[in-house]
Motif scaffolding. Structure first.
Motif: not given
Length: 440
Positions: A263-287
């Motif tokens: 029932q919600d109107k998805p067109e009202v979405v105005k803001l996306l919040l996103c984790n960097v680690s574990g979402c935008l990156t795979d959570g791994q850190v290389f040295l």
């Protein structure tokens, strides 16, 4: 489109229908103290599916299969109760998460040989307050609330005892005739010498298995269809059924176009919040050999962020105090995406609500992409929420969408496309509503 037919007493699928007179008192008998019948939805979801293991809770377009029909049933607002009949703990958890009550069926009606009718009869026997049962098939993900509303009206307003869904097919059928030395055929629904054109033939009505309404009295007598019957015709695009593996990709494409998204109107979405680690990156850190920290970011995810920004959706990236991101990555993300970064966030819900207050937003205007237990509250509250494919179960159960892509490998792009698809669907619906208003 819906059509009713009073069939009286006749043979139907090899069973003689119950005479209308045997159920003529059903409407008067099954009422509560207010004169209102208790109407329930019942979805059968056994855990022992042979074609596709645990098919009923397998993800289809980011939603458990059973979630599609539960959302339609709950949002139709025509049922006094919505139930899932199951013998499996995981199916029970998913059913409750999507707003259903759970009937734990007995082992006697959980066998491969058990019929749907036997399972429904057990439920009816243990729930004597129920007067009308709508058996909804979990494998019909393109069911919409209006289908259920219009079909139920045939019972509540027109006095039918059973209503079932059909689809119109234009297919010529042949009977296989087995003989010694081989097999032959004979036509069932056509004259080969006068094959009709499609436009000159009304076609045939075939059960599509989406739902079956029946009164308690019919069910107790051993029928799901009988008495004064009606059929409800669904358009082919909504008549989707999943039985074996090869049905799955076709159903996924169909549900993205014709499914019911709530029932919600998805067109009202105005803001996306996103984790960097574990979402935008795979959570791994290389040295590196020199001790420098390195992470990877998928360019498809960056493109997904820019797609949202072009459509007016603000994107904020953040990291927790437990998973700080390297300064070089922060600089790159800021430069290439233009996103605001919230670094070393300690209390995610409080930080998110502060951002919402500053922008005068409410939760239904927020989309949230998280990946673990600290994100659960935000995943539950956000109007749209998602997790990558490899997120732990605690986060998966809280999200409204489960990405098919893992973290750092396209999950952000996939969720961005999902948001924009829902926005497009909602805009199309608004345009159709406006056209109808202009016409009348």
């Amino acid at each position: 489109m819906s059509v009713s037919a009073d069939l009286g007493k006749r043979t139907f699928r090899g069973v003689e229908d119950v005479d209308d007179r045997s159920v003529s008192g059903a409407k008067k008998r099954h009422v509560d103290s207010r004169g209102k019948r208790h109407i329930c939805a019942l979805i059968l979801a056994r855990g022992g599916s042979k074609g596709i293991p645990l098919k009923n809770i397998k993800m289809l377009a980011g939603v458990p299969l059973i979630g599609w029909v539960l959302r339609a049933a709950v949002d139709s607002q025509v049922f006094d109760s919505v139930w899932v009949s199951t013998d499996h703990d995981e199916i029970e958890k998913v059913a409750k998460a999507w707003g259903a009550q759970v009937h734990r069926r007995s082992p006697e009606v959980s066998k491969d040989s058990t019929s749907s009718l036997e399972t429904i009869q057990e439920f009816a026997r243990l729930n004597p307050e129920v007067d009308v049962i709508c058996n909804i098939q979990a494998t019909s993900p393109c069911l919409h609330p209006h289908h259920l509303k219009e079909a139920l009206a045939m019972i509540t307003e027109h006095g039918h005892q059973s209503v079932f869904s059909v689809v119109r097919r234009h297919q010529f059928r042949w009977l296989e005739v087995k003989k010694e030395g081989g097999a032959s055929t004979q036509p069932l629904n056509l004259d080969p010498a006068r094959r009709p054109r499609r436009q000159d033939w009304a076609g045939e009505l075939c059960e599509n298995g989406s739902f079956y309404f029946a009164t308690r009295k019919l069910i107790e007598q051993g029928f799901l269809q009988g008495g004064k019957m009606a059929y409800f015709e669904m358009l082919p695009e909504y008549s989707v059924d999943i039985d074996v593996d090869i049905d799955w990709p076709v159903a996924e494409q169909r549900v993205l176009r014709y499914g019911y998204f709530g029932q919600d109107k998805p067109e009202v979405v105005k803001l996306l919040l996103c984790n960097v680690s574990g979402c935008l990156t795979d959570g791994q850190v290389f040295l590196s050999a020199g001790g420098e920290e390195m992470v990877s970011v998928n360019t498809r995810d960056e493109a997904g962020i820019r797609m949202l920004q072009r459509e007016g959706v603000e994107v904020v990236l953040f990291s927790s105090s437990d998973n700080p991101i390297p300064k070089a990555l922060a600089d790159r993300l800021s430069e290439r995406t233009g996103c605001k970064l919230q670094l070393s966030v300690q209390h995610k819900q409080a930080e998110v609500e502060a951002m919402m207050e500053a922008r005068k937003l409410v939760w239904k205007e927020v989309a949230y992409l998280g990946n673990d237990e600290p994100d659960v509250e935000c995943l539950n509250l956000a109007g749209l929420s998602a997790v990558p494919l490899d997120a732990p179960v605690v986060a998966l159960n809280a999200a409204k969408y489960a990405c098919r892509s893992p973290a750092g490998k396209g999950a952000v792009r996939e969720f961005a496309e999902h948001i924009l698809l829902l926005k497009k669907k909602a805009k199309s619906k608004m345009d159709q509503d406006r056209i109808r208003r202009d016409m009348f």
